[in-house]
Design a protein around this motif. Structure first.
Motif, short mmCIF file in Angstrom:
data_model
loop_
_atom_site.label_atom_id
_atom_site.label_comp_id
_atom_site.label_asym_id
_atom_site.label_seq_id
_atom_site.Cartn_x
_atom_site.Cartn_y
_atom_site.Cartn_z
N ARG A 67 0.87 -1.29 0.05
CA ARG A 67 -0.05 -0.22 -0.13
C ARG A 67 0.86 1.25 0.00
NH1 ARG A 67 -2.97 -1.16 4.25
NH2 ARG A 67 -1.68 0.21 5.61
N GLU A 68 1.85 1.16 0.85
CA GLU A 68 2.77 2.44 0.85
C GLU A 68 3.49 2.63 -0.53
OE1 GLU A 68 5.68 2.02 4.15
OE2 GLU A 68 4.05 2.58 5.50
N GLN A 69 4.03 1.57 -1.31
CA GLN A 69 4.71 1.66 -2.60
C GLN A 69 3.80 2.13 -3.62
OE1 GLN A 69 5.83 -2.43 -2.61
NE2 GLN A 69 8.09 -1.84 -1.79
N ALA A 70 2.60 1.79 -3.38
CA ALA A 70 1.51 2.24 -4.33
C ALA A 70 1.30 3.74 -4.25
CB ALA A 70 0.12 1.11 -4.20
N ALA A 71 0.95 4.19 -2.76
CA ALA A 71 0.80 5.36 -2.67
C ALA A 71 1.92 6.24 -2.93
CB ALA A 71 0.48 5.48 -1.09
N LEU A 72 3.00 6.15 -2.67
CA LEU A 72 4.35 6.69 -3.19
C LEU A 72 4.18 6.88 -4.59
CD1 LEU A 72 6.76 8.25 -2.24
CD2 LEU A 72 7.90 5.93 -2.50
N ALA A 73 3.91 6.02 -5.39
CA ALA A 73 3.87 6.16 -6.87
C ALA A 73 2.64 6.93 -7.41
CB ALA A 73 3.64 4.78 -7.51
N LEU A 74 1.53 6.83 -6.69
CA LEU A 74 0.23 7.63 -6.85
C LEU A 74 0.55 9.01 -6.65
CD1 LEU A 74 -2.52 7.80 -7.65
CD2 LEU A 74 -3.44 7.31 -5.37
N GLY A 75 1.24 9.39 -5.51
CA GLY A 75 1.56 10.80 -5.09
C GLY A 75 2.35 11.35 -5.94
N LYS A 76 3.42 10.66 -6.60
CA LYS A 76 4.29 10.88 -7.59
C LYS A 76 3.52 11.52 -8.98
CE LYS A 76 8.10 9.36 -10.56
NZ LYS A 76 7.51 8.54 -11.62
N CYS A 77 2.58 10.64 -9.46
CA CYS A 77 1.94 10.83 -10.38
C CYS A 77 0.97 12.17 -10.08
CB CYS A 77 1.10 9.60 -10.83
SG CYS A 77 1.98 8.44 -11.59
N GLU A 78 0.42 12.00 -9.20
CA GLU A 78 -0.44 13.40 -8.96
C GLU A 78 0.36 14.54 -8.88
OE1 GLU A 78 -3.74 10.83 -6.14
OE2 GLU A 78 -2.20 11.89 -4.99
N LEU A 79 1.41 14.77 -8.59
CA LEU A 79 2.39 15.78 -8.64
C LEU A 79 2.68 15.99 -9.95
CD1 LEU A 79 3.63 17.83 -6.87
CD2 LEU A 79 5.68 16.33 -6.77
N GLU A 80 2.95 15.03 -10.63
CA GLU A 80 3.29 15.30 -12.15
C GLU A 80 2.10 15.76 -12.89
OE1 GLU A 80 5.49 11.94 -13.85
OE2 GLU A 80 7.12 11.90 -12.14
#
Length: 172
Positions: A106-119
């Protein structure tokens, strides 16, 4: 009747075995890709993420409601995020974050999601997505999340909190 039942059990066993092999391979490539990223080998990481994405997509196509669905969604989404395909990755990652019970995944997915939302120009959403990772037991994920959240907070005007996040992540 016994032949029919034996055939049904054999098919169920094959489906389980194929699903397990698929998620094992996807996890292996994803783990190697993360290690390559951490070691500063982006070209190698990109190649491995590509392989992880293919394995995860294959599993999702063969077993769309299978036992490893959320894991496959997370790996596919994280891989697409790392490959710069955030619009597509976000769809997988939203569902994975909501459905996963495993904290690490869940943390790995949230990290990737947060990166994408920023991008994708959604810094407020990225800051919200990344916030829970400040309590992560994994230093690498925690620091990366704080660095990304700091960037998101700068864009939303939350300068004091951004400075705290960036300093705690060791950002210059």
């Amino acid at each position: 009747r016994r032949g029919w039942l034996a055939g049904l059990l054999l098919l169920a066993g094959c489906g389980f075995y194929n699903g397990y092999n698929g998620i094992y391979a996807a996890n292996k490539f994803a783990s190697q890709a993360r290690n390559s990223e951490e070691a500063g080998r982006p070209g190698e990481a990109q190649n491995l993420w590509g392989q992880a994405a293919v394995k995860a997509e294959s599993l999702l196509a063969r077993q769309p409601r299978g036992k490893w669905r959320n894991d496959a969604l997370a790996i596919r989404g994280e891989a697409l995020s790392s490959l710069g395909r955030c619009s597509e990755a976000s769809v997988y990652l939203h569902e994975a974050v909501e459905g996963m019970t495993d904290r690490t995944g869940r943390e790995q997915a949230a990290l990737a999601l947060g990166k994408c939302e920023l991008e994708l120009g959604q810094p407020a959403l990225a800051a919200t997505t990344l916030h829970p990772l400040e309590a992560s037991e994994d230093e690498y994920r925690r620091d990366k999340a704080n660095r990304l959240r700091g960037q998101a907070l700068v864009l939303t005007g939350g300068y004091e909190r951004a400075l705290q996040d960036l300093v705690s992540a060791g950002a210059p």
